[in-house]
Design a protein around this motif. Structure first.
Motif, PDB file in Angstrom:
ATOM      1  N   MET A   1       0.824  -1.183   0.000  1.00  0.00           N
ATOM      2  CA  MET A   1       0.000   0.000   0.000  1.00  0.00           C
ATOM      3  C   MET A   1       0.871   1.250   0.000  1.00  0.00           C
ATOM      4  N   ARG A   2       2.025   1.165   0.577  1.00  0.00           N
ATOM      5  CA  ARG A   2       2.883   2.352   0.641  1.00  0.00           C
ATOM      6  C   ARG A   2       3.343   2.809  -0.738  1.00  0.00           C
ATOM      7  N   ILE A   3       3.584   1.865  -1.638  1.00  0.00           N
ATOM      8  CA  ILE A   3       3.999   2.235  -2.994  1.00  0.00           C
ATOM      9  C   ILE A   3       2.859   2.980  -3.685  1.00  0.00           C
ATOM     10  N   LEU A   7       3.115   6.828  -4.972  1.00  0.00           N
ATOM     11  CA  LEU A   7       2.831   7.229  -6.351  1.00  0.00           C
ATOM     12  C   LEU A   7       1.720   8.269  -6.396  1.00  0.00           C
ATOM     13  N   SER A   8       0.702   8.065  -5.592  1.00  0.00           N
ATOM     14  CA  SER A   8      -0.402   9.023  -5.540  1.00  0.00           C
ATOM     15  C   SER A   8       0.086  10.380  -5.043  1.00  0.00           C
ATOM     16  N   LEU A   9       0.901  10.370  -4.008  1.00  0.00           N
ATOM     17  CA  LEU A   9       1.444  11.611  -3.457  1.00  0.00           C
ATOM     18  C   LEU A   9       2.304  12.348  -4.479  1.00  0.00           C
ATOM     19  N   MET A  10       3.091  11.615  -5.246  1.00  0.00           N
ATOM     20  CA  MET A  10       3.974  12.239  -6.238  1.00  0.00           C
ATOM     21  C   MET A  10       3.213  12.753  -7.456  1.00  0.00           C
ATOM     22  N   LEU A  11       2.205  12.014  -7.906  1.00  0.00           N
ATOM     23  CA  LEU A  11       1.553  12.348  -9.172  1.00  0.00           C
ATOM     24  C   LEU A  11       0.344  13.271  -9.045  1.00  0.00           C
ATOM     25  N   ALA A  44       1.491   0.708 -18.509  1.00  0.00           N
ATOM     26  CA  ALA A  44       0.274  -0.079 -18.718  1.00  0.00           C
ATOM     27  C   ALA A  44      -0.039  -0.931 -17.483  1.00  0.00           C
ATOM     28  N   SER A  45       0.982  -1.502 -16.887  1.00  0.00           N
ATOM     29  CA  SER A  45       0.789  -2.315 -15.683  1.00  0.00           C
ATOM     30  C   SER A  45       0.304  -1.464 -14.512  1.00  0.00           C
ATOM     31  N   MET A  46       0.841  -0.257 -14.390  1.00  0.00           N
ATOM     32  CA  MET A  46       0.402   0.639 -13.324  1.00  0.00           C
ATOM     33  C   MET A  46      -1.062   1.010 -13.492  1.00  0.00           C
ATOM     34  N   VAL A  47      -1.446   1.368 -14.698  1.00  0.00           N
ATOM     35  CA  VAL A  47      -2.825   1.775 -14.960  1.00  0.00           C
ATOM     36  C   VAL A  47      -3.785   0.605 -14.737  1.00  0.00           C
ATOM     37  N   ALA A  48      -3.355  -0.602 -15.076  1.00  0.00           N
ATOM     38  CA  ALA A  48      -4.199  -1.782 -14.920  1.00  0.00           C
ATOM     39  C   ALA A  48      -4.259  -2.284 -13.481  1.00  0.00           C
ATOM     40  N   GLY A  49      -3.420  -1.733 -12.612  1.00  0.00           N
ATOM     41  CA  GLY A  49      -3.409  -2.167 -11.221  1.00  0.00           C
ATOM     42  C   GLY A  49      -2.623  -3.433 -10.994  1.00  0.00           C
ATOM     43  N   VAL A  51       0.786  -3.596 -10.846  1.00  0.00           N
ATOM     44  CA  VAL A  51       2.048  -3.359 -10.138  1.00  0.00           C
ATOM     45  C   VAL A  51       1.828  -3.456  -8.634  1.00  0.00           C
ATOM     46  N   VAL A  52       0.815  -2.780  -8.155  1.00  0.00           N
ATOM     47  CA  VAL A  52       0.479  -2.776  -6.730  1.00  0.00           C
ATOM     48  C   VAL A  52      -1.026  -2.979  -6.621  1.00  0.00           C
ATOM     49  N   ASP A  53      -1.431  -3.912  -5.768  1.00  0.00           N
ATOM     50  CA  ASP A  53      -2.854  -4.125  -5.548  1.00  0.00           C
ATOM     51  C   ASP A  53      -3.305  -3.240  -4.389  1.00  0.00           C
ATOM     52  N   PRO A  54      -3.955  -2.114  -4.674  1.00  0.00           N
ATOM     53  CA  PRO A  54      -4.327  -1.185  -3.607  1.00  0.00           C
ATOM     54  C   PRO A  54      -5.426  -1.720  -2.698  1.00  0.00           C
ATOM     55  N   PHE A  55      -6.107  -2.784  -3.094  1.00  0.00           N
ATOM     56  CA  PHE A  55      -7.220  -3.295  -2.313  1.00  0.00           C
ATOM     57  C   PHE A  55      -6.849  -4.477  -1.416  1.00  0.00           C
ATOM     58  N   ARG A  56      -5.707  -5.077  -1.623  1.00  0.00           N
ATOM     59  CA  ARG A  56      -5.322  -6.271  -0.856  1.00  0.00           C
ATOM     60  C   ARG A  56      -5.298  -5.991   0.635  1.00  0.00           C
ATOM     61  N   ARG A  57      -4.741  -4.873   1.035  1.00  0.00           N
ATOM     62  CA  ARG A  57      -4.581  -4.570   2.453  1.00  0.00           C
ATOM     63  C   ARG A  57      -5.925  -4.416   3.172  1.00  0.00           C
ATOM     64  N   ILE A  58      -6.945  -3.960   2.468  1.00  0.00           N
ATOM     65  CA  ILE A  58      -8.245  -3.786   3.118  1.00  0.00           C
ATOM     66  C   ILE A  58      -9.139  -5.014   2.952  1.00  0.00           C
ATOM     67  N   GLY A  59      -8.615  -6.062   2.359  1.00  0.00           N
ATOM     68  CA  GLY A  59      -9.306  -7.334   2.310  1.00  0.00           C
ATOM     69  C   GLY A  59     -10.218  -7.563   1.123  1.00  0.00           C
ATOM     70  N   ILE A  60     -10.171  -6.713   0.123  1.00  0.00           N
ATOM     71  CA  ILE A  60     -10.987  -6.937  -1.063  1.00  0.00           C
ATOM     72  C   ILE A  60     -10.245  -7.906  -1.976  1.00  0.00           C
ATOM     73  N   LYS A  61     -10.935  -8.957  -2.378  1.00  0.00           N
ATOM     74  CA  LYS A  61     -10.317  -9.971  -3.217  1.00  0.00           C
ATOM     75  C   LYS A  61     -10.910  -9.930  -4.613  1.00  0.00           C
ATOM     76  N   LYS A  62     -10.204 -10.530  -5.529  1.00  0.00           N
ATOM     77  CA  LYS A  62     -10.656 -10.612  -6.916  1.00  0.00           C
ATOM     78  C   LYS A  62     -11.969 -11.381  -6.984  1.00  0.00           C
ATOM     79  N   ALA A  63     -12.895 -10.893  -7.784  1.00  0.00           N
ATOM     80  CA  ALA A  63     -14.202 -11.536  -7.916  1.00  0.00           C
ATOM     81  C   ALA A  63     -14.059 -12.918  -8.542  1.00  0.00           C
TER      82      ALA A  63
END
Length: 71
Positions: A1-3, A7-11, A44-49, A51-63
């Motif tokens: 989540m920190r990455i 990235l959000s803070l920088m961009l 492309a990997s960043m835009v597709a999510g 590179v980093v899964d922003p939802f993993r830490r809060i427990g949301i899993k792939k459908a």
């Protein structure tokens, strides 16, 4: 989540600033860097999510979609 947060803070300022300089720099920098391999794949990997899964830490899993009906 920190990455993701870093990235959000920088961009974010490049997209939400009232400055006339930051969008100019953003547009020129991204266009230039995006043409140099492996940047297109990384962007492309960043835009597709991928590179980093922003939802993993809060427990949301792939459908888990059910198999297609009839084949």
């Amino acid at each position: 989540m920190r990455i993701f947060q870093a990235l959000s803070l920088m961009l974010t300022p490049f997209y939400q600033s009232d400055s006339t300089v930051m969008p100019f720099v953003r547009d020129r920098l991204v266009v230039s860097v995006a043409k140099i391999p492996p940047a297109p794949n990384i962007l492309a990997s960043m835009v597709a999510g991928a590179v980093v899964d922003p939802f993993r830490r809060i427990g949301i899993k792939k459908a888990q979609w059910p198999p297609r009906c009839g084949g």
